[in-house]
Scaffold this active site. Structure first.
Site, mmCIF file in Angstrom:
data_model
loop_
_atom_site.group_PDB
_atom_site.id
_atom_site.type_symbol
_atom_site.label_atom_id
_atom_site.label_comp_id
_atom_site.label_asym_id
_atom_site.label_seq_id
_atom_site.Cartn_x
_atom_site.Cartn_y
_atom_site.Cartn_z
ATOM 1 N N HIS A 36 -14.171 6.136 0.905
ATOM 2 C CA HIS A 36 -14.336 5.492 -0.400
ATOM 3 C C HIS A 36 -13.442 4.250 -0.434
ATOM 4 O O HIS A 36 -12.404 4.206 -1.071
ATOM 5 C CB HIS A 36 -13.955 6.470 -1.514
ATOM 6 C CG HIS A 36 -14.124 5.912 -2.894
ATOM 7 N ND1 HIS A 36 -15.323 5.454 -3.372
ATOM 8 C CD2 HIS A 36 -13.230 5.750 -3.906
ATOM 9 C CE1 HIS A 36 -15.183 5.034 -4.614
ATOM 10 N NE2 HIS A 36 -13.908 5.200 -4.958
ATOM 11 N N ARG A 66 0.827 -1.201 0.000
ATOM 12 C CA ARG A 66 0.000 0.000 0.000
ATOM 13 C C ARG A 66 0.860 1.251 0.000
ATOM 14 O O ARG A 66 0.566 2.243 -0.661
ATOM 15 C CB ARG A 66 -0.919 -0.001 1.231
ATOM 16 C CG ARG A 66 -1.916 1.165 1.250
ATOM 17 C CD ARG A 66 -2.665 1.223 2.559
ATOM 18 N NE ARG A 66 -1.773 1.593 3.647
ATOM 19 C CZ ARG A 66 -2.075 1.499 4.927
ATOM 20 N NH1 ARG A 66 -3.247 1.018 5.288
ATOM 21 N NH2 ARG A 66 -1.223 1.878 5.874
ATOM 22 N N ARG A 79 -24.191 3.419 -6.772
ATOM 23 C CA ARG A 79 -24.148 1.952 -6.632
ATOM 24 C C ARG A 79 -25.117 1.482 -5.546
ATOM 25 O O ARG A 79 -25.735 0.414 -5.682
ATOM 26 C CB ARG A 79 -22.713 1.512 -6.336
ATOM 27 C CG ARG A 79 -21.808 1.660 -7.544
ATOM 28 C CD ARG A 79 -20.347 1.399 -7.239
ATOM 29 N NE ARG A 79 -19.571 1.349 -8.478
ATOM 30 C CZ ARG A 79 -18.257 1.432 -8.547
ATOM 31 N NH1 ARG A 79 -17.533 1.581 -7.423
ATOM 32 N NH2 ARG A 79 -17.635 1.373 -9.704
ATOM 33 N N ASP A 106 -20.412 5.969 -5.116
ATOM 34 C CA ASP A 106 -20.868 4.960 -4.151
ATOM 35 C C ASP A 106 -22.375 5.047 -3.927
ATOM 36 O O ASP A 106 -23.055 4.029 -3.778
ATOM 37 C CB ASP A 106 -20.125 5.133 -2.823
ATOM 38 C CG ASP A 106 -18.618 4.962 -2.968
ATOM 39 O OD1 ASP A 106 -18.207 4.255 -3.903
ATOM 40 O OD2 ASP A 106 -17.867 5.546 -2.171
#
Length: 308
Positions: free
Chosen positions: A175, A88, A151, A148
């Protein structure tokens, strides 16, 4: 009324296409680092103009930010996806470098620009733009919540077996797959709470499917989605350029709202000609407050990997 989209990949090109087809901007400039790529995408899109009935001019450039001068809004989609074996920290380091450089070039040529951040990890990249651009906080907006929420409404309509136009709902917080907070308590079907139609099991299904919406599409497509992200961006850009003052969930820098400060998180806001006109604070249940706090902690941890 010029709009710049940095990154002419699938998401960037989709942004340009939806913005052009809605015919509210005079010009859309696509920017990419790959030689000829943005120019080719722009030409292909322009050849649809007579077919789709729009007059927006779409141009492309390979890294020449002087052509973006005078942009009212700029959308940053550039960055790389996480690759197998990549940590990451490595992903954040690479994308942070890209976003920081892009932001500096945009602000140099359009000092009053409003920036919409799409690049991932989006909440952290929006935070980076706040810390490095010198722009006021109302001019920096992270896109995630609009996508989002779309969706979420898709999954609600699916579960309710009703037209999607019947449904309203919102996703706030982070998010990310684990940080999203679909507000089931606020979701409605024509003003009636969806909790009156869906049992606890179906509510949980909708929430989970919403949270993994991006990952589901990546698994099916082999890459990130682009149609819905592009459409989400176009709604935000239109609300700014046309001063619609729509309430849209966005990742914004908080200064005490929702009990958080010095962090970008998804919250509802009025989006208009000045960018963020107002952050809207809504009452959350105790369970929602707890989830919001958990999401905030996770985002702060990711932010900790940033190197300005």
């Amino acid at each position: 009324m010029k709009v710049t989209v940095v990154g002419a990949g699938a998401v960037g090109a989709s942004c340009a296409e939806y913005i052009a087809m809605k015919n509210f901007a005079a010009e859309v400039v696509l920017v990419d680092i790959k030689e000829g790529f943005a120019e080719g995408k722009a030409m292909d899109l322009m050849q649809t103009a007579s077919l789709n009935g729009f007059d927006t001019k779409i141009t492309g450039t390979t890294g020449d930010y002087s052509k973006t001068a005078g942009s009212k809004v700029a959308v940053i989609t550039s960055g790389i996806p996480r690759k197998p074996g990549m940590t990451r920290e490595e992903l954040i380091g690479i994308n942070a470098g890209i976003v920081k450089e892009v932001t500096a070039n945009l602000v140099k040529h359009s000092p009053d620009v409003i920036i919409i951040v799409v690049s991932n990890p989006m909440d952290t990249m929006a935070y980076l733009v706040h810390k490095t651009s010198g722009l006021p906080k109302n001019k920096i907006i992270g896109m995630g919540g609009a996508l989002d929420s779309a969706r979420f409404k898709y999954r609600l309509a699916e579960a309710l077996e009703c037209p999607i136009s019947d449904v309203d709902g919102m996703v706030i917080a982070a998010h990310s797959d684990t940080g999203m907070l679909p507000l089931m308590s606020k979701a409605t079907r024509n003003g009636v709470p969806v909790t009156e139609f869906l049992d606890a099991e179906k509510q949980a299904y909708v929430e989970e499917e919403t949270k993994v919406g991006g990952a589901t599409l990546t698994k099916l497509l082999g890459t990130s989605a682009w149609y819905a992200p592009g459409a989400a961006v176009s709604v935000m850009v239109q609300s700014i350029l046309c001063d619609h003052k729509k309430m849209i969930p966005c990742s914004l820098m908080l200064d005490g709202e929702y009990g958080q400060s010095d962090i970008c998180l998804g919250v509802p806001a009025i989006i208009g000609a000045n960018g963020v006109e107002k952050i809207v604070e809504i009452a959350l249940t105790d369970a929602e407050k707890e989830k919001f706090e958990t999401a905030a902690k996770a985002v702060r941890e990711v932010n900790g990997d940033l190197k300005f």
